[in-house]
Design a protein around this motif. Structure first.
Motif, PDB file in Angstrom:
ATOM      1  N   GLN A   1       0.807  -1.366  -0.196  1.00 51.55           N
ATOM      2  CA  GLN A   1       0.020   0.067  -0.047  1.00 51.55           C
ATOM      3  C   GLN A   1       0.948   1.399  -0.004  1.00 51.55           C
ATOM      4  O   GLN A   1       0.560   2.118  -0.713  1.00 51.55           O
ATOM      5  CB  GLN A   1      -0.837   0.107   1.176  1.00 51.55           C
ATOM      6  CG  GLN A   1      -2.139  -0.690   1.268  1.00 51.55           C
ATOM      7  CD  GLN A   1      -3.138  -0.624   2.356  1.00 51.55           C
ATOM      8  OE1 GLN A   1      -2.755   0.132   3.080  1.00 51.55           O
ATOM      9  NE2 GLN A   1      -4.038  -1.502   2.384  1.00 51.55           N
ATOM     10  N   TYR A   2       1.864   1.276   0.942  1.00 51.19           N
ATOM     11  CA  TYR A   2       2.583   2.394   0.990  1.00 51.19           C
ATOM     12  C   TYR A   2       3.607   2.792  -0.304  1.00 51.19           C
ATOM     13  O   TYR A   2       3.669   3.956  -0.649  1.00 51.19           O
ATOM     14  CB  TYR A   2       3.669   2.314   2.392  1.00 51.19           C
ATOM     15  CG  TYR A   2       2.715   2.797   3.473  1.00 51.19           C
ATOM     16  CD1 TYR A   2       2.797   4.193   3.899  1.00 51.19           C
ATOM     17  CD2 TYR A   2       2.242   1.825   4.436  1.00 51.19           C
ATOM     18  CE1 TYR A   2       1.846   4.697   4.806  1.00 51.19           C
ATOM     19  CE2 TYR A   2       1.597   2.090   5.478  1.00 51.19           C
ATOM     20  CZ  TYR A   2       1.403   3.584   5.806  1.00 51.19           C
ATOM     21  OH  TYR A   2       0.588   4.054   6.911  1.00 51.19           O
ATOM     22  N   ARG A   3       3.952   1.555  -0.943  1.00 47.44           N
ATOM     23  CA  ARG A   3       4.771   1.720  -2.065  1.00 47.44           C
ATOM     24  C   ARG A   3       3.985   2.474  -3.222  1.00 47.44           C
ATOM     25  O   ARG A   3       4.269   3.457  -3.983  1.00 47.44           O
ATOM     26  CB  ARG A   3       4.951   0.464  -2.852  1.00 47.44           C
ATOM     27  CG  ARG A   3       6.413   0.021  -1.737  1.00 47.44           C
ATOM     28  CD  ARG A   3       7.202  -0.907  -3.040  1.00 47.44           C
ATOM     29  NE  ARG A   3       8.251  -1.287  -2.238  1.00 47.44           N
ATOM     30  CZ  ARG A   3       8.578  -2.534  -2.200  1.00 47.44           C
ATOM     31  NH1 ARG A   3       7.777  -3.564  -2.549  1.00 47.44           N
ATOM     32  NH2 ARG A   3       9.492  -2.972  -1.428  1.00 47.44           N
ATOM     33  N   ARG A   4       2.534   2.048  -3.419  1.00 46.48           N
ATOM     34  CA  ARG A   4       1.754   2.649  -4.384  1.00 46.48           C
ATOM     35  C   ARG A   4       1.653   4.068  -4.235  1.00 46.48           C
ATOM     36  O   ARG A   4       1.439   4.733  -4.987  1.00 46.48           O
ATOM     37  CB  ARG A   4       0.421   1.916  -4.376  1.00 46.48           C
ATOM     38  CG  ARG A   4       0.179   0.898  -5.566  1.00 46.48           C
ATOM     39  CD  ARG A   4      -1.095   0.200  -5.362  1.00 46.48           C
ATOM     40  NE  ARG A   4      -0.807  -1.235  -4.987  1.00 46.48           N
ATOM     41  CZ  ARG A   4      -1.883  -1.767  -4.634  1.00 46.48           C
ATOM     42  NH1 ARG A   4      -2.956  -1.311  -4.003  1.00 46.48           N
ATOM     43  NH2 ARG A   4      -1.769  -3.150  -4.080  1.00 46.48           N
ATOM     44  N   LYS A   5       1.525   4.618  -2.909  1.00 45.62           N
ATOM     45  CA  LYS A   5       1.047   5.788  -2.470  1.00 45.62           C
ATOM     46  C   LYS A   5       2.191   6.551  -3.034  1.00 45.62           C
ATOM     47  O   LYS A   5       2.171   7.953  -3.454  1.00 45.62           O
ATOM     48  CB  LYS A   5       0.926   5.861  -1.071  1.00 45.62           C
ATOM     49  CG  LYS A   5      -0.676   6.007  -0.737  1.00 45.62           C
ATOM     50  CD  LYS A   5      -0.726   6.246   0.926  1.00 45.62           C
ATOM     51  CE  LYS A   5      -2.230   6.101   1.297  1.00 45.62           C
ATOM     52  NZ  LYS A   5      -2.306   5.842   2.575  1.00 45.62           N
ATOM     53  N   SER A   6       3.278   6.360  -2.890  1.00 44.73           N
ATOM     54  CA  SER A   6       4.509   7.142  -3.055  1.00 44.73           C
ATOM     55  C   SER A   6       5.020   7.324  -4.436  1.00 44.73           C
ATOM     56  O   SER A   6       4.547   6.782  -5.087  1.00 44.73           O
ATOM     57  CB  SER A   6       5.753   6.422  -1.987  1.00 44.73           C
ATOM     58  OG  SER A   6       5.955   5.411  -2.787  1.00 44.73           O
TER      59      SER A   6
END
Lengths: 157, 189
Positions: free
Chosen positions: A152-157
């Protein structure tokens, strides 16, 4: 020349120290005088004992102490004599009374309070339980959850 | 719990700051005299200008008065002479207790009464004379018994010879109004 120098040396011998020397017959009195002049505080100066100070009042107190000690008075008597004139201020060990109680109580209260606080915090931590440690024995679901979160965090950044 | 953990050090800090801030304006020389509300200690000391006359607690009591410890060597004492003289003109009874400094034998000093009398007379002529009379305390015995630490110091003594108030430092209009006037007036009644 040598004789001249030696005679010069001899001449200096006649120069006398001007410091007051007090002679005691009784070594006990001498010890008491020393103790008292170190424990009594000069009321004119800020934080000097009367042995250290050459203020007029300190010199007078020193002389009075000497007189009383040589009369054979004990430590308590001399202290009382000084305190009845210059107050508790003149002794470096203030008596325990309602004004000075805080000096004795405060440090104890602080130490006990700090210890209680530390104990309390430890117990709270133990009860709430620290974050569970991850290890190879943890169920694999946790591992999956973690992977998802990372994704999830990867996609956000 | 978290609020409390934040609040305790904060409260400690504030109370310490208030305590220390208060200390900035306090006078370390000020402390209550231990002879307060006690009769004058026993003494028998000569008059400065008429040494054959001996003053004792009995011979000086009878009227409320200020006992002013002073010396010509003391700069602050000289500064207060003018205002004390004004007070005398208003009817305040002031007696001087002369603080004689020890003669320093190492510098060849010897006590000289005649010279001192002259010096005092000259000083009082120049600056004003607030004193009904002066008591000479050459060896500072009464001064010691009164717990005097230096000059100027002033004691308020009632008609019975009991010490009612003690002031360290000079007496100026402000000090008189704030500290001594009311106490002196109350003794008059």
């Amino acid at each position: 020349m040598r004789y001249f120098l030696i005679s010069l040396l001899l001449l200096t011998g006649t120069v006398q120290a001007t410091e007051v020397l007090i002679e005691f017959k009784d070594p006990q009195q001498q010890a008491l005088f020393k103790e008292l002049t170190q424990e009594l505080r000069c009321p004119k100066c800020q934080n000097q004992n009367i042995a250290d100070s050459n203020a007029v009042v300190a010199v007078d107190m020193r002389n009075k102490t000497l007189e009383l000690v040589q009369q054979g008075q004990n430590k308590q008597q001399v202290l009382e004599y000084m305190k009845s004139r210059y107050g508790d201020f003149v002794h470096y060990l203030p008596p325990v009374n309602k004004f000075t109680l805080i000096l004795w109580v405060l440090p104890v209260v602080m130490v006990v309070g700090l210890m209680l606080l530390l104990l309390f915090r430890r117990r709270v931590q133990a009860h709430s339980g620290a974050a569970p440690e991850l290890s190879s024995t943890q169920p694999p679901e946790l591992e999956q959850q973690l992977d998802q979160l990372i994704e999830q965090y990867r996609r956000k950044s | 719990m978290r609020k409390l953990a934040f609040f305790i050090p904060f409260a400690l800090f504030i109370s310490l700051s208030v305590f220390l801030f208060h200390g900035l304006f306090s006078n370390p020389m000020e402390r209550e005299s231990s002879v307060l509300n006690q009769p004058l200690p026993a003494f028998a000391l000569p008059d400065l200008q008429q040494p054959e006359k001996i003053w004792t607690p009995d011979s000086i009591k009878g009227k409320p008065m200020l006992l002013n410890v002073w010396g010509t060597w003391c700069v602050t004492c000289n500064a207060e002479l003018a205002y004390l003289t004004e007070l005398r003109e208003q009817g305040v009874m002031i007696v001087g207790l002369y603080y004689q400094q020890p003669a320093d034998a190492a510098f060849g000093e010897v006590f000289n009464l005649a010279a001192l009398q002259q010096e005092v007379a000259l000083k009082l002529e120049q600056q004003g004379n607030p004193y009904q009379w002066n008591i000479l305390d050459k060896d500072r015995t009464l001064i010691f018994d009164l717990g005097v630490t230096g000059a100027p110091e002033t004691f308020l003594i009632d008609a019975q010879g009991v010490i009612r108030y003690h002031h360290i430092g000079d007496i100026n209009p402000q000090v008189w109004q704030q500290k001594l006037a009311a106490a002196y007036q109350s003794l008059q009644e």
